[in-house]
Design a protein around this motif. Structure first.
Motif, PDB file in Angstrom:
ATOM      1  N   GLN A 269       5.462  -0.499  -0.947  1.00 26.30           N
ATOM      2  CA  GLN A 269       4.534  -1.369  -0.411  1.00 26.30           C
ATOM      3  C   GLN A 269       4.968  -1.907   0.844  1.00 26.30           C
ATOM      4  N   GLU A 270       6.142  -2.433   0.644  1.00 27.68           N
ATOM      5  CA  GLU A 270       6.964  -2.860   1.834  1.00 27.68           C
ATOM      6  C   GLU A 270       6.986  -2.038   3.080  1.00 27.68           C
ATOM      7  N   SER A 273       3.673  -2.040   4.508  1.00 26.06           N
ATOM      8  CA  SER A 273       2.815  -3.092   4.539  1.00 26.06           C
ATOM      9  C   SER A 273       1.850  -3.402   5.679  1.00 26.06           C
ATOM     10  N   SER A 274       1.904  -2.771   6.891  1.00 29.31           N
ATOM     11  CA  SER A 274       1.002  -2.775   7.836  1.00 29.31           C
ATOM     12  C   SER A 274      -0.250  -2.026   7.516  1.00 29.31           C
ATOM     13  N   LEU A 276      -1.267  -1.410   4.482  1.00 34.19           N
ATOM     14  CA  LEU A 276      -1.915  -1.804   3.104  1.00 34.19           C
ATOM     15  C   LEU A 276      -2.697  -3.050   3.728  1.00 34.19           C
ATOM     16  N   THR A 277      -2.202  -4.078   4.555  1.00 32.35           N
ATOM     17  CA  THR A 277      -2.725  -5.226   5.071  1.00 32.35           C
ATOM     18  C   THR A 277      -3.830  -4.973   5.873  1.00 32.35           C
TER      19      THR A 277
END
Length: 411
Positions: A269-270, A273-274, A276-277
């Motif tokens: 997820q890290e 992250s972009s 996902l956000t």
């Protein structure tokens, strides 16, 4: 510029053309590589300040224009070709007025029979082994010349064209190797490592060129637009190389150890992250500890999560649930999303390497699920696709055992 042409026979040169799949077919010219060639030939015309530029490939008896600016690509006899007279000299040729040059004054491209070329400049397209495949050519219907900087830029662009042709060649070689080597993981990994190095070289060259020229074109938005496309293409190629390497390395030597599903998912997820956000995706994961290779589990989950984001349903935000069950050495991973899913008749094909399902609007190499399947096999298990209740795709991966006839339970 690439080193001068060596003393090779015409037969050897024609063999090299065949190896590069040149001049190619109409279907080939729909590929990303030919789009990049179009961008470079357009940039050549703009840099040299002329309306016309072409990439010419010289075969045994013809000249093929595989990309062009200002005219439609065409084919003519080698006898009529202007570039065929100079492309093996190994150097850039600049002619201010072709009507005054004995080599060209009677050529049909100069006399008006085919065209009315006055200014002409070309630089050869030379492989690393010294084979001249053709030229990058610019011309105009009025006399002209090139500055030293323009000449150098034309030669740099010719090198970029050869880099793209090399990328196309290496990609075909790697694709054939993937099909031929199959489950031979060790050989496949070694080969992919060597070829990926060959792919990274041209990419570095393309990016370096783009950065160099961008600084000289601050006030030229049209040229910068083509440079931006070239940079974007290089990024896509880099992504493709990463996908191919993941596929090749999957199933190699395992370093199994206790891994936390929640911890590996958090690392994935890290990394994403972009994405996902930006998609408002929500991920739910079980805290389950089992035996697996943590690096390959990371690759698997990253591919699955990226697929869920790429193929999300247009009418709902992504919801992803990652669960696990079973024992420490024999366990089942279930990855369920609420995306568009995969039709039952396409699920087996979706696991094959380099397969992209018809109707897909998402760019990709078709290696994500194939890589996950290889990782499952390397762990002594397998991967299956099913439909999520309510819509979407559920991926079931067995680690350490084959699945039973009941896909929801471990044997």
């Amino acid at each position: 510029m690439t080193a001068g042409v060596t003393d090779l026979t015409e037969t050897q040169r024609l063999v090299e053309l065949e190896r590069y799949n040149l001049p190619g077919t109409l279907e080939d010219r729909k590929s990303t590589y030919y789009e990049d060639l179009d961008n470079l030939v357009t940039l050549a015309a703009q840099v040299c300040g002329v309306p016309f530029s072409v990439i010419n490939v010289i075969t045994a008896d013809e000249q093929h224009q595989i990309a062009a600016q200002g005219i439609d690509p065409d084919v003519c006899s080698r006898e009529d070709s202007m570039c065929a007279q100079v492309f093996r000299h190994g150097r850039t040729v600049i002619v201010e007025d072709c009507r005054d040059d004995p080599r060209f004054r009677n050529n049909p491209f100069v006399t008006g029979e085919i065209a009315d070329v006055r200014f002409y400049a070309s630089t050869p397209l030379i492989t690393r082994d010294g084979h001249s495949l053709g030229t990058l050519c610019v011309f105009d219907q009025i006399p002209g010349t090139l500055t030293e900087q323009q000449r150098r830029s034309l030669e740099i662009l010719a090198d970029q064209i050869m880099d793209i042709l090399d990328l196309q060649l290496r990609t075909r070689q790697l694709s054939r190797a993937l099909a031929e080597l199959g489950r031979s993981n060790q050989l496949l990994g070694e080969f992919a490592g060597r070829v990926s190095h060959d792919l990274q070289g041209p990419l570095t060259s393309i990016r370096g060129f783009a950065e160099m020229v961008q600084s000289d074109l601050q006030d030229d938005p049209d040229s910068r637009q083509y440079l931006d496309r070239i940079v974007g293409s290089a990024a896509r190629m880099a992504s493709m190389i990463d996908d191919l390497l993941d596929f090749a390395r999957a199933g190699g030597i395992l370093r199994v150890q206790p891994v936390s599903l929640a911890r590996v998912t958090a690392a994935v997820q890290e990394d994403l992250s972009s994405a996902l956000t930006g998609s408002n995706a929500q991920v739910y994961v079980d805290d389950f500890v089992a035996e697996a290779d943590p690096s390959q589990l990371h690759v698997m989950l990253q591919n699955l999560l990226q697929n869920s984001l790429n193929y999300r349903h247009p009418e709902r935000e992504p919801r992803i649930r990652i669960t696990a069950s079973g024992e420490f050495e024999h366990w089942l991973l279930e990855f369920a999303d609420n995306g568009v899913g995969i039709a039952p008749q396409d699920r087996q094909r979706a696991l094959e390497p380099l397969v992209r399902l018809e109707g897909s609007a998402v760019e990709g190499t078709g290696l994500g699920l194939a890589t996950c399947s290889r990782i499952a096999q390397a762990h002594g298990g397998r991967l299956e696709l099913d439909e999520t209740e309510g819509g979407g795709l559920t991926v079931r991966v067995w680690f350490g055992s084959e699945p039973s006839s009941d896909p929801g339970h471990l044997p």
